[in-house]
Design a protein around this motif. Sequence first.
Motif, PDB file in Angstrom:
ATOM      1  N   ASN A 114       0.801  -1.220   0.000  1.00 51.40           N
ATOM      2  CA  ASN A 114       0.000   0.000   0.000  1.00 51.40           C
ATOM      3  C   ASN A 114       0.835   1.271   0.000  1.00 51.40           C
ATOM      4  O   ASN A 114       0.451   2.268  -0.625  1.00 51.40           O
ATOM      5  CB  ASN A 114      -0.940   0.013   1.208  1.00 51.40           C
ATOM      6  N   HIS A 115       1.972   1.234   0.692  1.00 48.67           N
ATOM      7  CA  HIS A 115       2.803   2.440   0.764  1.00 48.67           C
ATOM      8  C   HIS A 115       4.131   2.316   0.032  1.00 48.67           C
ATOM      9  O   HIS A 115       4.400   3.064  -0.913  1.00 48.67           O
ATOM     10  CB  HIS A 115       3.067   2.823   2.217  1.00 48.67           C
ATOM     11  N   LEU A 116       4.985   1.386   0.434  1.00 52.88           N
ATOM     12  CA  LEU A 116       6.349   1.355  -0.099  1.00 52.88           C
ATOM     13  C   LEU A 116       6.385   1.058  -1.595  1.00 52.88           C
ATOM     14  O   LEU A 116       7.184   1.660  -2.333  1.00 52.88           O
ATOM     15  CB  LEU A 116       7.188   0.335   0.673  1.00 52.88           C
ATOM     16  N   GLY A 117       5.535   0.167  -2.067  1.00 52.31           N
ATOM     17  CA  GLY A 117       5.481  -0.103  -3.501  1.00 52.31           C
ATOM     18  C   GLY A 117       5.069   1.118  -4.287  1.00 52.31           C
ATOM     19  O   GLY A 117       5.668   1.442  -5.326  1.00 52.31           O
ATOM     20  N   HIS A 118       4.062   1.819  -3.798  1.00 57.81           N
ATOM     21  CA  HIS A 118       3.612   3.036  -4.478  1.00 57.81           C
ATOM     22  C   HIS A 118       4.627   4.171  -4.326  1.00 57.81           C
ATOM     23  O   HIS A 118       4.781   4.991  -5.237  1.00 57.81           O
ATOM     24  CB  HIS A 118       2.249   3.469  -3.932  1.00 57.81           C
ATOM     25  N   PHE A 119       5.300   4.237  -3.199  1.00 62.55           N
ATOM     26  CA  PHE A 119       6.352   5.245  -3.010  1.00 62.55           C
ATOM     27  C   PHE A 119       7.433   5.072  -4.073  1.00 62.55           C
ATOM     28  O   PHE A 119       7.839   6.029  -4.740  1.00 62.55           O
ATOM     29  CB  PHE A 119       6.957   5.108  -1.611  1.00 62.55           C
ATOM     30  N   ALA A 120       7.892   3.826  -4.248  1.00 57.80           N
ATOM     31  CA  ALA A 120       8.932   3.552  -5.240  1.00 57.80           C
ATOM     32  C   ALA A 120       8.432   3.831  -6.652  1.00 57.80           C
ATOM     33  O   ALA A 120       9.141   4.427  -7.470  1.00 57.80           O
ATOM     34  CB  ALA A 120       9.399   2.107  -5.109  1.00 57.80           C
ATOM     35  N   LEU A 121       7.217   3.399  -6.942  1.00 59.90           N
ATOM     36  CA  LEU A 121       6.653   3.618  -8.280  1.00 59.90           C
ATOM     37  C   LEU A 121       6.565   5.110  -8.585  1.00 59.90           C
ATOM     38  O   LEU A 121       6.953   5.559  -9.677  1.00 59.90           O
ATOM     39  CB  LEU A 121       5.267   2.985  -8.372  1.00 59.90           C
ATOM     40  N   THR A 122       6.070   5.882  -7.634  1.00 56.29           N
ATOM     41  CA  THR A 122       5.950   7.328  -7.829  1.00 56.29           C
ATOM     42  C   THR A 122       7.314   7.952  -8.077  1.00 56.29           C
ATOM     43  O   THR A 122       7.487   8.771  -8.991  1.00 56.29           O
ATOM     44  CB  THR A 122       5.283   7.981  -6.612  1.00 56.29           C
ATOM     45  N   GLY A 123       8.289   7.562  -7.280  1.00 47.59           N
ATOM     46  CA  GLY A 123       9.617   8.122  -7.439  1.00 47.59           C
ATOM     47  C   GLY A 123      10.227   7.813  -8.791  1.00 47.59           C
ATOM     48  O   GLY A 123      10.863   8.678  -9.415  1.00 47.59           O
ATOM     49  N   LEU A 124      10.031   6.593  -9.262  1.00 47.68           N
ATOM     50  CA  LEU A 124      10.607   6.199 -10.544  1.00 47.68           C
ATOM     51  C   LEU A 124       9.904   6.857 -11.726  1.00 47.68           C
ATOM     52  O   LEU A 124      10.531   7.133 -12.752  1.00 47.68           O
ATOM     53  CB  LEU A 124      10.555   4.675 -10.676  1.00 47.68           C
ATOM     54  N   LEU A 125       8.603   7.115 -11.577  1.00 41.93           N
ATOM     55  CA  LEU A 125       7.846   7.714 -12.681  1.00 41.93           C
ATOM     56  C   LEU A 125       7.814   9.236 -12.625  1.00 41.93           C
ATOM     57  O   LEU A 125       7.498   9.881 -13.631  1.00 41.93           O
ATOM     58  CB  LEU A 125       6.400   7.188 -12.681  1.00 41.93           C
ATOM     59  N   LEU A 126       8.130   9.814 -11.481  1.00 46.54           N
ATOM     60  CA  LEU A 126       7.925  11.252 -11.286  1.00 46.54           C
ATOM     61  C   LEU A 126       8.573  12.130 -12.363  1.00 46.54           C
ATOM     62  O   LEU A 126       7.961  13.135 -12.767  1.00 46.54           O
ATOM     63  CB  LEU A 126       8.409  11.669  -9.894  1.00 46.54           C
ATOM     64  N   PRO A 127       9.760  11.793 -12.850  1.00 46.58           N
ATOM     65  CA  PRO A 127      10.331  12.640 -13.909  1.00 46.58           C
ATOM     66  C   PRO A 127       9.474  12.706 -15.172  1.00 46.58           C
ATOM     67  O   PRO A 127       9.637  13.624 -15.978  1.00 46.58           O
ATOM     68  CB  PRO A 127      11.682  11.965 -14.198  1.00 46.58           C
ATOM     69  N   ARG A 128       8.559  11.737 -15.342  1.00 47.55           N
ATOM     70  CA  ARG A 128       7.716  11.712 -16.533  1.00 47.55           C
ATOM     71  C   ARG A 128       6.280  12.155 -16.260  1.00 47.55           C
ATOM     72  O   ARG A 128       5.452  12.187 -17.157  1.00 47.55           O
ATOM     73  CB  ARG A 128       7.696  10.295 -17.127  1.00 47.55           C
ATOM     74  N   ILE A 129       5.957  12.433 -15.002  1.00 44.72           N
ATOM     75  CA  ILE A 129       4.597  12.817 -14.646  1.00 44.72           C
ATOM     76  C   ILE A 129       4.428  14.325 -14.820  1.00 44.72           C
ATOM     77  O   ILE A 129       5.206  15.110 -14.279  1.00 44.72           O
ATOM     78  CB  ILE A 129       4.254  12.395 -13.210  1.00 44.72           C
ATOM     79  N   THR A 130       3.417  14.712 -15.555  1.00 44.82           N
ATOM     80  CA  THR A 130       3.215  16.132 -15.860  1.00 44.82           C
ATOM     81  C   THR A 130       2.032  16.755 -15.135  1.00 44.82           C
ATOM     82  O   THR A 130       1.930  17.986 -15.076  1.00 44.82           O
ATOM     83  CB  THR A 130       2.989  16.315 -17.369  1.00 44.82           C
ATOM     84  N   GLY A 131       1.132  15.934 -14.603  1.00 42.04           N
ATOM     85  CA  GLY A 131      -0.096  16.481 -14.038  1.00 42.04           C
ATOM     86  C   GLY A 131      -0.295  16.241 -12.562  1.00 42.04           C
ATOM     87  O   GLY A 131      -0.159  17.154 -11.736  1.00 42.04           O
ATOM     88  N   ARG A 132      -0.606  14.988 -12.182  1.00 42.34           N
ATOM     89  CA  ARG A 132      -0.953  14.705 -10.794  1.00 42.34           C
ATOM     90  C   ARG A 132      -0.507  13.319 -10.368  1.00 42.34           C
ATOM     91  O   ARG A 132      -0.388  12.404 -11.192  1.00 42.34           O
ATOM     92  CB  ARG A 132      -2.477  14.803 -10.587  1.00 42.34           C
ATOM     93  N   VAL A 133      -0.304  13.192  -9.072  1.00 42.12           N
ATOM     94  CA  VAL A 133      -0.156  11.895  -8.422  1.00 42.12           C
ATOM     95  C   VAL A 133      -1.309  11.774  -7.448  1.00 42.12           C
ATOM     96  O   VAL A 133      -1.444  12.597  -6.528  1.00 42.12           O
ATOM     97  CB  VAL A 133       1.183  11.769  -7.670  1.00 42.12           C
ATOM     98  N   VAL A 134      -2.162  10.781  -7.653  1.00 46.99           N
ATOM     99  CA  VAL A 134      -3.313  10.552  -6.782  1.00 46.99           C
ATOM    100  C   VAL A 134      -3.051   9.300  -5.954  1.00 46.99           C
ATOM    101  O   VAL A 134      -2.711   8.245  -6.503  1.00 46.99           O
ATOM    102  CB  VAL A 134      -4.607  10.378  -7.594  1.00 46.99           C
ATOM    103  N   THR A 135      -3.199   9.400  -4.658  1.00 49.20           N
ATOM    104  CA  THR A 135      -2.971   8.261  -3.771  1.00 49.20           C
ATOM    105  C   THR A 135      -4.253   7.953  -3.013  1.00 49.20           C
ATOM    106  O   THR A 135      -4.843   8.839  -2.395  1.00 49.20           O
ATOM    107  CB  THR A 135      -1.819   8.554  -2.793  1.00 49.20           C
ATOM    108  N   VAL A 136      -4.660   6.701  -3.074  1.00 47.61           N
ATOM    109  CA  VAL A 136      -5.921   6.287  -2.445  1.00 47.61           C
ATOM    110  C   VAL A 136      -5.651   5.790  -1.024  1.00 47.61           C
ATOM    111  O   VAL A 136      -4.919   4.822  -0.817  1.00 47.61           O
ATOM    112  CB  VAL A 136      -6.619   5.191  -3.277  1.00 47.61           C
ATOM    113  N   SER A 137      -6.238   6.473  -0.061  1.00 48.32           N
ATOM    114  CA  SER A 137      -6.114   6.117   1.342  1.00 48.32           C
ATOM    115  C   SER A 137      -7.430   5.486   1.814  1.00 48.32           C
ATOM    116  O   SER A 137      -8.140   4.866   1.029  1.00 48.32           O
ATOM    117  CB  SER A 137      -5.749   7.351   2.169  1.00 48.32           C
ATOM    118  N   SER A 138      -7.770   5.668   3.072  1.00 49.98           N
ATOM    119  CA  SER A 138      -8.971   5.061   3.644  1.00 49.98           C
ATOM    120  C   SER A 138      -9.309   5.747   4.954  1.00 49.98           C
ATOM    121  O   SER A 138      -8.435   6.306   5.626  1.00 49.98           O
ATOM    122  CB  SER A 138      -8.725   3.570   3.902  1.00 49.98           C
TER     123      SER A 138
END
Length: 294
Positions: A114-138
Motif C-alpha cells: 500500500n505504501h512502499l510499492g507506491h512510493f517507489a513507483l511514484t519516485g521512478l515515474l515522477l520525472p515523466r509525470i506532468t499532471g498529478r499523483v493521486v494516492t488512495v487512502s482510507s
Amino acid sequence: MGRWDTAQIADQTGRTFVVTGANSGLGAVAARALTKAGATVVLACRDVTKGEKVAADLGERASVRRLDLADLASVRAFAAELDTPVDVLINNAGVMAVPLRRTADGFEMQIGTNHLGHFALTGLLLPRITGRVVTVSSGAHRAGKIDLADLNWEHRSYQRWSAYGQSKLANLLFNRELQRRLTAAGSPVLAVAAHPGYAATELQSHTETFLDGLMSVGNRIFAQSAEMGALPELYAATAADAKPGGYYGPTGFGGTRGYPGPSGSTAAAKDDVVARQLWELSEQLTGVPVLSAY
C-alpha cells in the motif's frame, strides 16, 4: 461542490493515466470512466489475465502492463518499460487486513504494497509525470499509527487491522510530504489523496478469516457501489478545482457513502515531522530517492 460524478469529467483526449490495481474494483471503474472521457489508460496489474479482460472491454486506448507492488524488482521493471509520458498516476491498488506475510523484499505485506510499492513507483515515474499523483487512502487511517522503529512488524506482535491502518495513514503522510516537496521544487505537479468510503469491492475478501463472509454480507447490505466509491479518486485525478495536497472522499453518512467532496483527516495525518521521517525511511527501504533535495 454539488453532486460531482463522471458526467463532469472534462475531455481527457490526449492524456495518459496509469492506474494501479485496475484489474478489478475501484481501479477498473476508474479506468472505464477515464477511457470513456477519451484518455489513454495503462492498467498496471499484478494479475495480467484479469487486467486484459478489463482492457478488452475498454477498447484500444486501454493497455495492460504487469506490476507487482509487493516486489520492487517488478516496480523497477514496470517503470523502465513504460516508454511514455504520464499525465496522471493513480496509486489505487491495495491489500487489506491480510495475515502476516512478507513482500519479495521482506516488507510487511500491507505497508509494503500500500505504501512502499507506491512510493517507489511514484519516485521512478515522477520525472515523466506532468499532471498529478493521486494516492488512495482510507478512513481506516484514523486507527493508524506510524511506528518508525518497526514499520515492518518485525518486533511487534502482528495486528492485521493496525497494520492496515498504519499503511493508510502512511498514504496520507506520503501525499502531504510529496506536495510539500513538489511545491518547494517549483513543480506544477499536484499530489492529491482520496478515499472511497465504504465501497463494495474484492478488497474485503482476503482476510482469510470469518470476516470475509461478514464483509461480503456488509457489501451487499450497507456498502455503496464501486462506481460511487471510485468517484473521489476520479475527482482527485481530473477535477480542475482539486487542491494541492487535498484529500477527497464521500460526503454522506460519516464519509462512508455519497458524492465526493473534501474529507477530514486526523492530526497524525498532518504531522510534518513524521511525514518527513517516513519519507526518509521509505527512501532507505526502497532504494528510490524521491525529490531528496527538499
